[in-house]
Design a protein around this motif. Structure first.
Motif, PDB file in Angstrom:
ATOM      1  N   TRP A 236     -46.326 -43.418  27.425  1.00 24.33           N
ATOM      2  CA  TRP A 236     -44.962 -43.795  27.012  1.00 24.33           C
ATOM      3  C   TRP A 236     -44.952 -44.502  25.638  1.00 24.33           C
ATOM      4  CZ3 TRP A 236     -45.136 -41.751  31.672  1.00 24.33           C
ATOM      5  CH2 TRP A 236     -43.978 -41.212  32.218  1.00 24.33           C
ATOM      6  N   SER A 237     -46.092 -44.457  24.938  1.00 23.08           N
ATOM      7  CA  SER A 237     -46.215 -45.092  23.606  1.00 23.08           C
ATOM      8  C   SER A 237     -45.700 -46.526  23.600  1.00 23.08           C
ATOM      9  CB  SER A 237     -45.455 -44.290  22.541  1.00 23.08           C
ATOM     10  OG  SER A 237     -45.785 -42.946  22.605  1.00 23.08           O
ATOM     11  N   ILE A 238     -46.171 -47.294  24.564  1.00 26.64           N
ATOM     12  CA  ILE A 238     -45.754 -48.697  24.645  1.00 26.64           C
ATOM     13  C   ILE A 238     -46.691 -49.532  23.778  1.00 26.64           C
ATOM     14  CG2 ILE A 238     -45.619 -50.690  26.213  1.00 26.64           C
ATOM     15  CD1 ILE A 238     -44.749 -48.597  28.386  1.00 26.64           C
ATOM     16  N   ASN A 239     -46.111 -50.281  22.853  1.00 26.88           N
ATOM     17  CA  ASN A 239     -46.919 -51.075  21.921  1.00 26.88           C
ATOM     18  C   ASN A 239     -47.304 -52.427  22.511  1.00 26.88           C
ATOM     19  OD1 ASN A 239     -46.747 -49.100  19.813  1.00 26.88           O
ATOM     20  ND2 ASN A 239     -44.615 -49.755  19.553  1.00 26.88           N
ATOM     21  N   GLU A 240     -48.110 -53.124  21.763  1.00 31.14           N
ATOM     22  CA  GLU A 240     -48.539 -54.497  22.096  1.00 31.14           C
ATOM     23  C   GLU A 240     -49.140 -54.593  23.496  1.00 31.14           C
ATOM     24  OE1 GLU A 240     -45.497 -57.477  20.851  1.00 31.14           O
ATOM     25  OE2 GLU A 240     -44.602 -55.764  19.803  1.00 31.14           O
ATOM     26  N   ASN A 241     -49.812 -53.522  23.907  1.00 23.76           N
ATOM     27  CA  ASN A 241     -50.532 -53.511  25.180  1.00 23.76           C
ATOM     28  C   ASN A 241     -49.644 -53.820  26.395  1.00 23.76           C
ATOM     29  OD1 ASN A 241     -52.936 -52.746  26.127  1.00 23.76           O
ATOM     30  ND2 ASN A 241     -54.020 -54.656  25.671  1.00 23.76           N
ATOM     31  N   GLY A 242     -48.346 -53.637  26.218  1.00 26.74           N
ATOM     32  CA  GLY A 242     -47.443 -53.853  27.349  1.00 26.74           C
ATOM     33  C   GLY A 242     -47.054 -55.302  27.553  1.00 26.74           C
ATOM     34  N   PHE A 243     -47.398 -56.171  26.600  1.00 27.53           N
ATOM     35  CA  PHE A 243     -47.066 -57.584  26.794  1.00 27.53           C
ATOM     36  C   PHE A 243     -45.769 -58.004  26.111  1.00 27.53           C
ATOM     37  CE2 PHE A 243     -51.397 -57.487  28.300  1.00 27.53           C
ATOM     38  CZ  PHE A 243     -51.248 -58.196  29.483  1.00 27.53           C
ATOM     39  N   ASN A 244     -45.104 -57.038  25.458  1.00 29.12           N
ATOM     40  CA  ASN A 244     -43.765 -57.316  24.927  1.00 29.12           C
ATOM     41  C   ASN A 244     -42.741 -56.667  25.861  1.00 29.12           C
ATOM     42  OD1 ASN A 244     -41.330 -57.363  23.604  1.00 29.12           O
ATOM     43  ND2 ASN A 244     -42.114 -56.459  21.684  1.00 29.12           N
ATOM     44  N   PRO A 245     -41.927 -57.482  26.527  1.00 32.07           N
ATOM     45  CA  PRO A 245     -41.015 -56.939  27.544  1.00 32.07           C
ATOM     46  C   PRO A 245     -40.124 -55.798  27.053  1.00 32.07           C
ATOM     47  CG  PRO A 245     -40.442 -59.215  26.941  1.00 32.07           C
ATOM     48  CD  PRO A 245     -41.785 -58.937  26.361  1.00 32.07           C
ATOM     49  N   ASN A 246     -39.632 -55.922  25.834  1.00 28.89           N
ATOM     50  CA  ASN A 246     -38.700 -54.909  25.344  1.00 28.89           C
ATOM     51  C   ASN A 246     -39.315 -53.516  25.253  1.00 28.89           C
ATOM     52  OD1 ASN A 246     -36.679 -56.841  25.116  1.00 28.89           O
ATOM     53  ND2 ASN A 246     -37.409 -57.441  23.078  1.00 28.89           N
ATOM     54  N   GLU A 247     -40.635 -53.476  25.132  1.00 29.41           N
ATOM     55  CA  GLU A 247     -41.323 -52.184  25.060  1.00 29.41           C
ATOM     56  C   GLU A 247     -41.173 -51.391  26.377  1.00 29.41           C
ATOM     57  OE1 GLU A 247     -43.342 -50.626  22.642  1.00 29.41           O
ATOM     58  OE2 GLU A 247     -42.475 -52.039  21.201  1.00 29.41           O
ATOM     59  N   TRP A 248     -40.823 -52.078  27.458  1.00 32.54           N
ATOM     60  CA  TRP A 248     -40.732 -51.414  28.770  1.00 32.54           C
ATOM     61  C   TRP A 248     -39.319 -50.914  29.094  1.00 32.54           C
ATOM     62  CZ3 TRP A 248     -44.825 -50.210  31.925  1.00 32.54           C
ATOM     63  CH2 TRP A 248     -46.042 -50.809  31.611  1.00 32.54           C
ATOM     64  N   ILE A 249     -38.375 -51.201  28.203  1.00 34.03           N
ATOM     65  CA  ILE A 249     -37.007 -50.755  28.465  1.00 34.03           C
ATOM     66  C   ILE A 249     -36.967 -49.223  28.489  1.00 34.03           C
ATOM     67  CG2 ILE A 249     -34.644 -50.676  27.507  1.00 34.03           C
ATOM     68  CD1 ILE A 249     -35.101 -53.544  26.530  1.00 34.03           C
ATOM     69  N   GLY A 250     -36.343 -48.676  29.500  1.00 30.59           N
ATOM     70  CA  GLY A 250     -36.213 -47.221  29.587  1.00 30.59           C
ATOM     71  C   GLY A 250     -37.395 -46.514  30.240  1.00 30.59           C
ATOM     72  N   VAL A 251     -38.409 -47.255  30.667  1.00 36.07           N
ATOM     73  CA  VAL A 251     -39.510 -46.600  31.397  1.00 36.07           C
ATOM     74  C   VAL A 251     -39.077 -46.509  32.858  1.00 36.07           C
ATOM     75  CG1 VAL A 251     -41.960 -46.606  31.962  1.00 36.07           C
ATOM     76  CG2 VAL A 251     -41.182 -47.582  29.787  1.00 36.07           C
ATOM     77  N   ASN A 252     -38.730 -45.296  33.269  1.00 37.58           N
ATOM     78  CA  ASN A 252     -38.126 -45.044  34.575  1.00 37.58           C
ATOM     79  C   ASN A 252     -39.213 -44.743  35.612  1.00 37.58           C
ATOM     80  OD1 ASN A 252     -37.132 -43.257  36.733  1.00 37.58           O
ATOM     81  ND2 ASN A 252     -35.176 -43.257  35.638  1.00 37.58           N
ATOM     82  N   ILE A 253     -39.171 -45.414  36.734  1.00 32.50           N
ATOM     83  CA  ILE A 253     -40.205 -45.248  37.774  1.00 32.50           C
ATOM     84  C   ILE A 253     -40.287 -43.792  38.277  1.00 32.50           C
ATOM     85  CG2 ILE A 253     -38.623 -46.082  39.597  1.00 32.50           C
ATOM     86  CD1 ILE A 253     -42.388 -46.666  39.743  1.00 32.50           C
ATOM     87  N   GLU A 254     -39.126 -43.137  38.404  1.00 34.85           N
ATOM     88  CA  GLU A 254     -39.153 -41.761  38.913  1.00 34.85           C
ATOM     89  C   GLU A 254     -39.785 -40.819  37.894  1.00 34.85           C
ATOM     90  OE1 GLU A 254     -35.237 -40.788  40.390  1.00 34.85           O
ATOM     91  OE2 GLU A 254     -35.279 -42.501  41.753  1.00 34.85           O
ATOM     92  N   GLU A 255     -39.534 -41.100  36.593  1.00 29.84           N
ATOM     93  CA  GLU A 255     -40.152 -40.266  35.556  1.00 29.84           C
ATOM     94  C   GLU A 255     -41.660 -40.497  35.497  1.00 29.84           C
ATOM     95  OE1 GLU A 255     -37.834 -41.045  32.027  1.00 29.84           O
ATOM     96  OE2 GLU A 255     -36.048 -40.162  32.947  1.00 29.84           O
ATOM     97  N   VAL A 256     -42.074 -41.740  35.714  1.00 31.65           N
ATOM     98  CA  VAL A 256     -43.505 -42.041  35.725  1.00 31.65           C
ATOM     99  C   VAL A 256     -44.184 -41.307  36.886  1.00 31.65           C
ATOM    100  CG1 VAL A 256     -45.198 -43.888  36.134  1.00 31.65           C
ATOM    101  CG2 VAL A 256     -43.325 -44.262  34.520  1.00 31.65           C
TER     102      VAL A 256
END
Ligand code: ZN
Length: 358
Positions: A76-96
């Motif tokens: 999902w090209s999430i930056n900062e190793n996932g430690f910036n909360p805003n990077e997770w916006i829009g990551v949908n569990i069903e899509e994962v």
């Protein structure tokens, strides 16, 4: 036709919009909202302000399932190793979950790539359980309680949720729907037609408290254990479900159907029977109330179920209510799906469960 028959359908939004009680543990306190599918990880990692701590963000996944966290971060090209909360916006569990399923189907059989995807599928369920049920364990919803108090004996509830909020709410008001649900879970020889006039709760995608023993030598192997205290209609608490009452083993798994694995419905006779009971109930329905359900495209069994209404002659005058903040918004895919499935029928709508309950 036998009088008025109402069916309440609960989707994830019913849990998200719930007002849960009692707040007993610190986990309840820091997490008073159920996560949405759309922003699942963002919602889950966000913590509330309490008396003792300020609001914050904690990547629970990175702390417990590092390899799974790394896989999602890369895909999902999430930056900062996932430690910036805003990077997770829009990551949908069903899509994962769909991504993992596609990956394990598309990679060569037995390859390391396939192993990685299969592990990811296993780990995501291990992560959801017991973490998710712990958030709402033993809690009921004040709004749902009002809705359920209005039910007549032959009315039913279909839930797509794995959590137990509806179950505990029904227990709180000593509802006959919960008693009938308990009897259904204990029945080894289900005839779907026999339930046509019996109001009950159906959990169409399984439940976090339907534990299945994984010990192949156990008599209860692959059987769903009903989550009620012996000879009562009192629900067992989450920690009381961790041990098999037959073999004493601790290898148990909850029977839940991930949104993308609908094929598990027809492979599992108990779940299939629940869907067939749901279809029986639709034969007599006069009112349908959808709370927080959005007819996700992956839910083709659900679309099949509700299109059955078009085969019933008396089915013309069914009252349909949709409780969903997205319904009615211009260009909203949810509105479009409801209007396609219930073409030509009038739909009344409410924005929130709170609005509907009052
Ligand atoms: Zn066992």
């Amino acid at each position: 036709m036998a009088g008025q028959r109402k069916i309440i359908i609960l989707g994830a939004g019913a849990s998200i919009g719930s007002k849960r009680y009692p707040i007993k543990s610190s986990l309840n306190e820091v997490r008073n909202r159920m996560p949405s599918a759309d922003n699942f990880f963002y919602d889950l990692f966000k913590t509330n302000k309490t008396d003792n701590r300020s609001s914050g963000f904690l990547n629970f996944l990175g702390l417990t399932y590092e390899s799974l966290n790394d896989l999602i971060i890369r895909a999902w090209s999430i930056n900062e190793n996932g430690f910036n909360p805003n990077e997770w916006i829009g990551v949908n569990i069903e899509e994962v979950m769909t991504f993992f399923e596609a990956g394990s189907n598309m990679s060569p059989s037995g390859s390391n790539e396939q192993k990685m995807y299969k592990k990811a599928q296993e780990y995501i369920l291990d992560f959801l359980y017991p973490f998710m049920p712990m958030i709402s364990d033993e809690q009921h919803c004040e709004y749902l309680m009002k809705v359920f108090l209005d039910l007549e004996r032959a009315d039913s509830i279909f839930s797509y949720n794995w959590d137990t909020i509806a179950d505990y709410t029904l227990e709180k008001i000593k509802s006959s729907q919960l008693r009938n649900y308990s009897k259904l879970l204990k029945n080894d020889n289900i005839d779907p037609k026999a339930y046509r006039n019996q109001g009950l709760l159906l959990k169409l995608h399984g439940s976090f408290n339907w534990m299945v023993c994984q010990n192949t030598k156990c008599e209860c192997y692959n059987k769903i254990r009903d989550p009620f205290r012996k000879n009562t209609y009192k629900l067992l608490k989450i920690h009381e479900l961790w041990k098999c009452t037959n073999c004493g083993g601790l290898k148990l798994k909850p029977q839940i159907i991930p949104p993308v694995s609908n094929k598990m419905i027809h492979q599992n006779s108990f779940l299939k029977n629940q869907w067939l009971i749901a279809r029986e109930k639709l034969l007599d329905v006069t009112e349908l109330v959808f709370i927080g359900y959005s007819f996700p495209q992956t839910d083709y069994y659900s679309e099949w179920l509700f299109r059955q209404l078009n085969f019933i002659e008396e089915g013309a005058d069914i009252k349909i209510t949709v409780v969903n903040p997205e319904f009615g918004k211009r260009g909203s895919p949810i509105t479009k799906r409801y209007k396609t499935i219930f073409k030509g029928r009038k739909i009344e709508s409410f924005k929130t469960l709170k609005d509907y309950a009052s």
